[in-house]
Write a protein that holds these residues in place. Structure first.
Motif, PDB file in Angstrom:
ATOM      1  N   SER A   1      30.725 123.460  42.410  1.00  0.00           N
ATOM      2  CA  SER A   1      31.829 124.374  42.730  1.00  0.00           C
ATOM      3  C   SER A   1      31.545 125.777  42.217  1.00  0.00           C
ATOM      4  O   SER A   1      31.762 126.769  42.911  1.00  0.00           O
ATOM      5  CB  SER A   1      33.143 123.870  42.114  1.00  0.00           C
ATOM      6  OG  SER A   1      33.539 122.661  42.687  1.00  0.00           O
ATOM      7  N   LEU A   2      31.072 125.871  40.981  1.00  0.00           N
ATOM      8  CA  LEU A   2      30.795 127.183  40.393  1.00  0.00           C
ATOM      9  C   LEU A   2      29.682 127.894  41.156  1.00  0.00           C
ATOM     10  O   LEU A   2      29.688 129.113  41.299  1.00  0.00           O
ATOM     11  CB  LEU A   2      30.409 127.025  38.915  1.00  0.00           C
ATOM     12  CG  LEU A   2      31.558 126.735  37.956  1.00  0.00           C
ATOM     13  CD1 LEU A   2      31.025 126.324  36.589  1.00  0.00           C
ATOM     14  CD2 LEU A   2      32.478 127.949  37.814  1.00  0.00           C
ATOM     15  N   MET A   3      28.705 127.129  41.642  1.00  0.00           N
ATOM     16  CA  MET A   3      27.587 127.726  42.361  1.00  0.00           C
ATOM     17  C   MET A   3      28.011 128.199  43.755  1.00  0.00           C
ATOM     18  O   MET A   3      27.533 129.211  44.251  1.00  0.00           O
ATOM     19  CB  MET A   3      26.435 126.719  42.509  1.00  0.00           C
ATOM     20  CG  MET A   3      25.767 126.304  41.215  1.00  0.00           C
ATOM     21  SD  MET A   3      25.062 127.718  40.324  1.00  0.00           S
ATOM     22  CE  MET A   3      26.188 127.841  38.942  1.00  0.00           C
ATOM     23  N   GLU A   4      28.939 127.446  44.382  1.00  0.00           N
ATOM     24  CA  GLU A   4      29.231 127.696  45.793  1.00  0.00           C
ATOM     25  C   GLU A   4      30.491 128.520  46.039  1.00  0.00           C
ATOM     26  O   GLU A   4      30.661 129.094  47.110  1.00  0.00           O
ATOM     27  CB  GLU A   4      29.357 126.353  46.533  1.00  0.00           C
ATOM     28  CG  GLU A   4      28.043 125.574  46.577  1.00  0.00           C
ATOM     29  CD  GLU A   4      28.176 124.233  47.274  1.00  0.00           C
ATOM     30  OE1 GLU A   4      29.320 123.886  47.652  1.00  0.00           O
ATOM     31  OE2 GLU A   4      27.151 123.542  47.429  1.00  0.00           O
ATOM     32  N   THR A   5      31.398 128.562  45.051  1.00  0.00           N
ATOM     33  CA  THR A   5      32.685 129.226  45.278  1.00  0.00           C
ATOM     34  C   THR A   5      32.542 130.744  45.343  1.00  0.00           C
ATOM     35  O   THR A   5      33.287 131.417  46.028  1.00  0.00           O
ATOM     36  CB  THR A   5      33.688 128.839  44.164  1.00  0.00           C
ATOM     37  OG1 THR A   5      33.867 127.432  44.206  1.00  0.00           O
ATOM     38  CG2 THR A   5      35.027 129.529  44.345  1.00  0.00           C
ATOM     39  N   PHE A   6      31.580 131.281  44.623  1.00  0.00           N
ATOM     40  CA  PHE A   6      31.501 132.722  44.485  1.00  0.00           C
ATOM     41  C   PHE A   6      30.250 133.279  45.147  1.00  0.00           C
ATOM     42  O   PHE A   6      29.212 132.624  45.190  1.00  0.00           O
ATOM     43  CB  PHE A   6      31.501 133.100  43.003  1.00  0.00           C
ATOM     44  CG  PHE A   6      32.727 132.625  42.287  1.00  0.00           C
ATOM     45  CD1 PHE A   6      33.912 133.320  42.400  1.00  0.00           C
ATOM     46  CD2 PHE A   6      32.698 131.470  41.523  1.00  0.00           C
ATOM     47  CE1 PHE A   6      35.050 132.875  41.754  1.00  0.00           C
ATOM     48  CE2 PHE A   6      33.830 131.022  40.878  1.00  0.00           C
ATOM     49  CZ  PHE A   6      35.019 131.726  40.991  1.00  0.00           C
ATOM     50  N   GLY A   7      30.376 134.511  45.618  1.00  0.00           N
ATOM     51  CA  GLY A   7      29.209 135.210  46.152  1.00  0.00           C
ATOM     52  C   GLY A   7      28.380 135.795  45.026  1.00  0.00           C
ATOM     53  O   GLY A   7      28.577 135.467  43.850  1.00  0.00           O
ATOM     54  N   ASP A   8      27.464 136.691  45.383  1.00  0.00           N
ATOM     55  CA  ASP A   8      26.632 137.286  44.341  1.00  0.00           C
ATOM     56  C   ASP A   8      26.857 138.788  44.205  1.00  0.00           C
ATOM     57  O   ASP A   8      26.061 139.489  43.599  1.00  0.00           O
ATOM     58  CB  ASP A   8      25.145 136.988  44.595  1.00  0.00           C
ATOM     59  CG  ASP A   8      24.690 137.481  45.965  1.00  0.00           C
ATOM     60  OD1 ASP A   8      25.513 138.102  46.674  1.00  0.00           O
ATOM     61  OD2 ASP A   8      23.513 137.240  46.314  1.00  0.00           O
TER      62      ASP A   8
END
Length: 919
Positions: A643-650
């Motif tokens: 979730s932490l890897m996929e929820t946010f952009g960069d």
């Protein structure tokens, strides 16, 4: 610097210095003189304030029957009258209200409590948004998850070994529980920061809990929903006094000069408000203290509690020593070490006699016949550039079919520490090295740490090795354990290894690398590093596919002035591929050794478990994320990581949101613990939650952790090198408990050391300026994460130039409306509405912040003695650009909000490098 209103206060801050740290209603009993009525004799007897402890027999019986509950006491550093113990079922903590209910127990003690009748349980109103009701978290997170991962590049020599950057300079973690480089000493907030201003009468430094917010029930509680009650209890017995009973603080004369007490005692006022104030005999005090008390107003003393009677709000103590001036690094550091029971004395001659006396020492010839000789192999160390205690090395050579023979070689510390010797006893007692910003308190004498055991290059060294045959994808084809002899061919720093990884085809000039022994070439080392890097990437990827969790947060590194020792600046340490390379192979070795010792000695293996997150706090976080519209999956460590890897952009904004949420996800995490496998019946409890593996231990850092020495002995017995240590499971569990206690103490000390240096940096160097993101709003304050430094801080509404503020719930979301003073006479007030989440601030906004990054400033906003000068804010000077009052500005204060937070004087930290505000 004048005392008592301003000083560098290192201990986790409690309540305002002006308020009593004891008893009854807050503020009662500020001095023995005021206490007369409370301690009046009743028919010749003093009235008891505290209950008599239950007998051992009653306690034992009550624990067996389940009528009593035991747990470690946690006192809220922000509201010291509140204390908690964990609920055995993992639900909401059990609440202990007030010093009387705490019954003379101190923070960290193992206590037994008796639940109060339900009508006396704490009521939590649904609309109250003060999360303080959940417990006092003094960075009380798993040490691995909440970093002690600060790197000090200025520290000459005593930096960690390669569990390092995983565990980095400060001992903790192998990144095993997901927090390879969390920096919680600052993350959980410079709550403990310092340069502190105390305002009398404010229980929570500006956010008092009022009776109508959180109160106690006298009416029928059955009408209330279940979740609005928090079980409450009182302490009836102290099973183990884990608190050191030592405190640092200041001496004062008693208030009542006519009392009998005045002629016999002085009053010791601890800096940590969770410790009671203490009567100390005047004979312990400096000779001229009574006649010249002001001369000692800023002198830091250490006092030890020797007794605390049932009929007194004050403990009795002995003054141990004078440390020096408050606010100076060395006195404050010694105070921290003393408070947390860290033995920093020199090693005794009896201990030093256990070491080899004929120096330089060489390996006895008979050892070579017992060990595998790896001296011709290309073995090397990768460590921080200033490290001296090198306790692990790596090797990697190609074998047939395109596979690799990879070795992890760990210093054979147990060879030099005979079981039962004086050296063994002192190492067992210390249990861990303690890393401070400016120095280390070693577990073992320096001759061992830096010479005999340290895997220094081009020298024959005794090691314990794990060697695998691995495919390029990291699949294990074979595994070997054994005692070895190595000769490291070079000492690489992380920077050296990183340059090799970043320039795979580049021939690195010799002058850019450390010396390499003549038997090997820098090209050979370069190839080995690249091969290890490629395998480590595969291992790492597979770990996360298999469900591991990592919670990355910022960690700070300080640069110190070589002459004064004062901090000159700090920067966020970059965790790079070279760090990850070492981390993967340390984790692989620790897991391999755990399996090996448990398989051979299922009842006597010393392992390390990481329990799943606390249920209640996790549920709160789930609810919060639902409110914010964040699609987070908390069903497992791996799901959370995904979730932490996929929820946010960069983009920068998304990364800031991720940093805030990562910080929040740390809170429900529990401590990782050493344990003996024969004591826990349910093998499901052996699991390591963050690594998502069934068995784990610590093997890779025996120079600085005694648990690793015990594991080395077990592994040696497993392989037939020695007899199984003569320790029953219960005795091994006691050793494990002691290692857990000392690791926790060392973590606290490391955090406080960091807080001290950060505070001094802010105080001495001028303004510190950084963007921050709002983490949440309370009824009279809001929490922000200062993004550049990973510092969490609470900002109180009464510290801002506001006309008014209003807290309300809109649906489930908390909302705080701030009405700012107008910028000029012709303009109306500026309004901001801050819900718990929403859009980013479209404009720059300044918030005046005291140099502690958020402590309320003095009411006068004037120059304060001993602090940098800072001008009072002019009305409206720090609000949004002027707009007509008819068009109030509505901006959210929540996970999505930016704040630009300058302190009013700021450090070299920020000079020429302050972050720009968002557009």
């Amino acid at each position: 610097m004048s005392h008592p209103d301003y000083r560098l206060n290192l201990r986790p801050l409690g309540t305002p210095r002006g308020a009593s740290s004891l008893a009854g209603p807050r503020g009662v009993g500020a001095s023995p003189g005021d206490k007369k009525s409370k301690s009046k004799t009743i028919r010749g007897k003093k009235k008891s304030i505290f209950e008599t402890y239950l007998s051992k027999e009653d306690v034992s019986e009550g624990l067996k029957r389940g009528t009593l509950i035991q747990g470690v006491l946690r006192i809220n550093p922000k509201k010291f009258h509140e204390a908690f113990i964990p609920s055995p079922d993992g639900d909401r903590d059990i609440f202990i209200d007030g010093v009387v209910a705490r019954n003379r127990a101190l923070n960290g003690d193992l206590v037994v409590v008796n639940l109060l009748p339900e009508e006396q349980w704490k009521v939590i109103k649904p609309e109250s948004n003060d999360k303080e009701t959940e417990g006092a978290y003094e960075s009380d997170l798993p040490e691995e998850l909440c970093g002690s991962h600060l790197l000090q590049q200025s520290l000459k020599g005593y930096n960690d070994s390669p569990d390092v950057i995983i565990e980095a300079q400060f001992d903790d973690s192998d990144s095993e529980d997901g927090h390879g480089n969390t920096q919680n000493a600052l993350v959980d907030g410079v709550k403990k920061l310092s340069v502190c201003v105390h305002e009398k009468g404010k229980e929570d430094a500006g956010a008092p809990v009022t009776k109508d917010e959180n109160t106690f029930m006298s009416q029928d509680t059955r009408a209330l929903p279940e979740k609005s009650l928090q079980r409450s209890a009182k302490v009836v017995y102290i099973l183990e006094k884990k608190h050191s009973r030592a405190a640092t603080g200041f001496l004062k004369l008693l208030a009542d000069k006519n009392s009998e007490l005045f002629r016999k005692y002085a009053l010791f006022s601890p800096s940590d408000h969770r410790v009671p104030r203490i009567y100390v005999p005047l004979k312990d005090c400096p000779q001229d203290f009574v006649t010249r008390p002001k001369d000692y107003a800023n002198t830091l003393f250490v006092c030890r509690i020797v007794d605390w009677k049932e009929d007194s709000n004050f403990a009795l103590g002995q003054l141990a020593k004078s440390l020096g001036q408050a606010g100076e690094i060395e006195p404050e550091t010694e105070g921290i070490l003393t408070e947390y029971g860290v033995d920093f004395s020199d090693f005794s001659s009896e201990v030093l006699e256990c070491l080899p006396q004929d120096l330089p020492w060489t390996i006895p010839p008979e050892e070579f016949s017992k060990r595998r000789d790896l001296r011709k192999d290309c073995v090397f160390t990768i460590d921080p550039s200033t490290a001296r205690d090198l306790d692990d090395a790596l090797s990697c050579k190609p074998v047939a079919d395109g596979n690799f023979e990879v070795g992890v070689h760990i210093a054979d510390v147990s060879y030099f520490v005979p079981e039962g010797s004086s050296l063994d006893k002192v190492a067992a007692e210390r249990a861990t090295s303690v890393y401070l910003v400016q120095k280390v308190v070693p577990m073992l004498p320096r001759l061992l740490c830096e010479e005999l055991c340290s895997l220094n290059p081009m020298t024959d060294k005794l090691t314990f090795s794990v060697i695998w045959t691995l495919t390029p994808k990291g699949k294990i084809l074979s595994e070997w354990f054994g005692q070895t002899v190595i000769r490291s061919c070079t000492k690489l720093s992380y920077e050296h290894a990183q340059s090799m990884i970043e320039g795979p085809t580049r021939k690195i000039p010799e002058e850019e690398l450390p010396p390499v022994s003549p038997e090997h070439t820098s090209e050979e080392v370069h190839r080995a590093v690249l091969n290890l890097h490629h395998i480590a990437k595969e291992l790492r990827q597979q770990r996360f596919v298999d469900g591991a969790l990592r919670l990355d947060q910022l960690k700070l590194a300080f640069t110190l002035d070589h002459e004064t020792g004062l901090p000159q600046g700090c920067h966020v340490y970059e965790y790079r591929d070279s760090n990850k390379l070492v981390e993967e192979f340390m984790l692989l070795a620790n897991m391999a050794v755990a399996r090996k010792i448990h398989c051979t000695f299922p009842e006597r293996a010393l392992l390390r478990r990481h329990p799943p997150p606390q249920t209640k706090m996790l549920n709160d976080l789930v609810e919060f994320c639902d409110q914010m519209g964040l699609p987070m999956d908390f069903s497992s460590a791996g799901a959370l990581n995904k979730s932490l890897m996929e929820t946010f952009g960069d983009d920068k904004y998304s990364l800031a949101r991720k940093e805030v949420l990562t910080n929040m996800c740390s809170r429900p995490m529990q401590m990782a613990l050493y344990f003996c496998s024969g004591v826990l019946q349910d093998q499901a409890q052996f699991r390591h939650y963050a690594l998502n593996v069934p068995l784990y231990t610590h093997f890779t850092s025996p120079i600085r952790r005694f648990a690793d020495v015990l594991v080395h002995r077990l592994l040696a017995a497993t392989l037939g090198y020695r007899e199984l240590p003569d320790v029953e499971p219960d005795a091994l569990q006691k050793q494990a408990d002691h290692c857990n206690d000392r690791r926790m103490a060392s973590k606290r000390v490391q955090e406080l050391s960091t807080s001290l240096f950060f505070a001094i940096l802010v105080k001495e160097s001028g303004p510190l300026e950084s963007e921050a993101m709002v983490m949440g709003v309370l009824s009279q304050a809001f929490d922000v994460l200062v993004l550049r430094y990973g510092v969490q801080k609470r900002i109180y509404c009464n510290a801002l130039p506001l006309q008014s503020y209003r807290f309300q719930k809109v649906g489930k979301k908390p909302e705080l409306t701030l009405v700012w003073e107008p910028e000029g006479a012709e303009q109306g007030p500026a309004q901001q509405v801050r819900p718990g989440g929403g859009a980013a601030f479209p404009e720059r906004h300044w918030v005046p912040v005291h140099p502690t990054l958020g402590e309320p400033p003095p009411a006068s906003w004037a120059r304060s003695p001993g602090l940098p000068s800072w001008a009072p804010p002019t009305p409206g000077s720090q609000v949004y650009p002027a707009r007509p009052a008819a068009a109030p500005r509505h901006h959210s204060l929540g996970l999505a909000s930016w704040q630009h937070l300058p302190s009013l004087e700021s450090p070299t930290l920020g000079r020429g490098s302050g972050l720009c505000p968002p557009p």
